[in-house]
Motif scaffolding. Structure first.
Motif, PDB file in Angstrom:
ATOM      1  N   LYS A 123      43.584  49.870  20.624  1.00 50.52           N
ATOM      2  CA  LYS A 123      42.606  50.950  20.619  1.00 50.52           C
ATOM      3  C   LYS A 123      41.486  50.551  19.673  1.00 50.52           C
ATOM      4  O   LYS A 123      41.741  49.997  18.607  1.00 50.52           O
ATOM      5  CB  LYS A 123      43.228  52.262  20.134  1.00 50.52           C
ATOM      6  N   TYR A 180      38.725  50.972  16.820  1.00 50.48           N
ATOM      7  CA  TYR A 180      38.405  51.852  15.699  1.00 50.48           C
ATOM      8  C   TYR A 180      37.067  52.523  16.005  1.00 50.48           C
ATOM      9  O   TYR A 180      36.907  53.717  15.871  1.00 50.48           O
ATOM     10  CB  TYR A 180      38.361  51.049  14.405  1.00 50.48           C
ATOM     11  N   TYR A 181      36.110  51.705  16.443  1.00 51.52           N
ATOM     12  CA  TYR A 181      34.863  52.202  17.012  1.00 51.52           C
ATOM     13  C   TYR A 181      34.234  51.094  17.844  1.00 51.52           C
ATOM     14  O   TYR A 181      34.637  49.936  17.781  1.00 51.52           O
ATOM     15  CB  TYR A 181      33.887  52.756  15.963  1.00 51.52           C
ATOM     16  N   LEU A 219      38.063  46.656  15.285  1.00 49.79           N
ATOM     17  CA  LEU A 219      39.470  46.992  15.126  1.00 49.79           C
ATOM     18  C   LEU A 219      39.785  47.362  13.680  1.00 49.79           C
ATOM     19  O   LEU A 219      39.082  46.952  12.766  1.00 49.79           O
ATOM     20  CB  LEU A 219      40.331  45.794  15.550  1.00 49.79           C
ATOM     21  N   GLN A 231      46.500  49.888  12.315  1.00 54.39           N
ATOM     22  CA  GLN A 231      47.214  50.838  13.157  1.00 54.39           C
ATOM     23  C   GLN A 231      46.555  51.101  14.506  1.00 54.39           C
ATOM     24  O   GLN A 231      46.965  51.996  15.227  1.00 54.39           O
ATOM     25  CB  GLN A 231      47.426  52.161  12.427  1.00 54.39           C
ATOM     26  N   TYR A 232      45.532  50.344  14.873  1.00 55.17           N
ATOM     27  CA  TYR A 232      44.885  50.513  16.163  1.00 55.17           C
ATOM     28  C   TYR A 232      45.212  49.366  17.116  1.00 55.17           C
ATOM     29  O   TYR A 232      44.855  49.409  18.284  1.00 55.17           O
ATOM     30  CB  TYR A 232      43.366  50.610  16.002  1.00 55.17           C
ATOM     31  N   PHE A 233      45.858  48.335  16.610  1.00 60.43           N
ATOM     32  CA  PHE A 233      46.149  47.155  17.402  1.00 60.43           C
ATOM     33  C   PHE A 233      47.500  46.620  16.948  1.00 60.43           C
ATOM     34  O   PHE A 233      47.695  46.321  15.763  1.00 60.43           O
ATOM     35  CB  PHE A 233      45.044  46.119  17.197  1.00 60.43           C
ATOM     36  N   GLN A 285      51.547  44.589  13.162  1.00 61.11           N
ATOM     37  CA  GLN A 285      50.328  45.397  13.128  1.00 61.11           C
ATOM     38  C   GLN A 285      49.131  44.521  12.765  1.00 61.11           C
ATOM     39  O   GLN A 285      49.235  43.644  11.903  1.00 61.11           O
ATOM     40  CB  GLN A 285      50.453  46.516  12.083  1.00 61.11           C
TER      41      GLN A 285
END
Length: 146
Positions: free
Chosen positions: A8, A10-11, A23, A26-28, A38
């Protein structure tokens, strides 16, 4: 064996040529030998994709993944060889890609601007000719076109 567990952004940043998927922790996450690692932003922090060609540009970057105190570095070249990574990545970036229709419209607008400029140059040349020939009628009708 490496597989993507979660990806996912981050932005997302976009400019004329690139989509940058930034990134963060906790998003990848990836599975490596059935263990979850992580993403940690130690080296590379973004994925840069060309908006026209839809290809990942920063292929030489390395991404760091951590489980406890162990850190594993995976090059982007290896990540783009994973089908699940590419599927996730392109589903995130797809709304930002330059569509062929949009590109054609931009080319048509560019062509129209060039044609307008050429027409203006031609009208000025005809005005000069009318002045040289002292043709007042042509001169006045051409000046109205400017």
């Amino acid at each position: 064996m490496v597989t993507v567990k979660m990806l996912k952004p981050y932005y997302i940043k976009e400019d004329e040529n690139y989509v940058r998927i930034v990134l963060a922790y906790q998003y990848f996450a990836v599975f490596i030998n059935n263990k979850v690692y992580q993403f940690v932003p130690v080296e590379a922090k973004e994925i840069r994709i060309n908006r026209k060609t839809q290809k990942v540009e920063n292929i030489e970057d390395k991404f760091a993944f951590q489980k406890g105190k162990e850190i594993i570095y995976i090059p982007m070249a290896e990540l783009v060889s994973l089908p699940d990574f590419l599927i996730e990545l392109h589903s995130i970036a797809e709304p930002y890609y330059v569509k062929e229709e949009q590109e054609k419209i931009e080319q048509k607008n560019e062509t129209a601007i060039i044609i307008d400029e050429l027409e203006q140059i031609n009208v000025r040349r005809l005005i000069d000719k009318a002045l040289d020939e002292r043709d007042e009628k042509s001169f006045h009708s051409l000046v109205k076109l400017l």
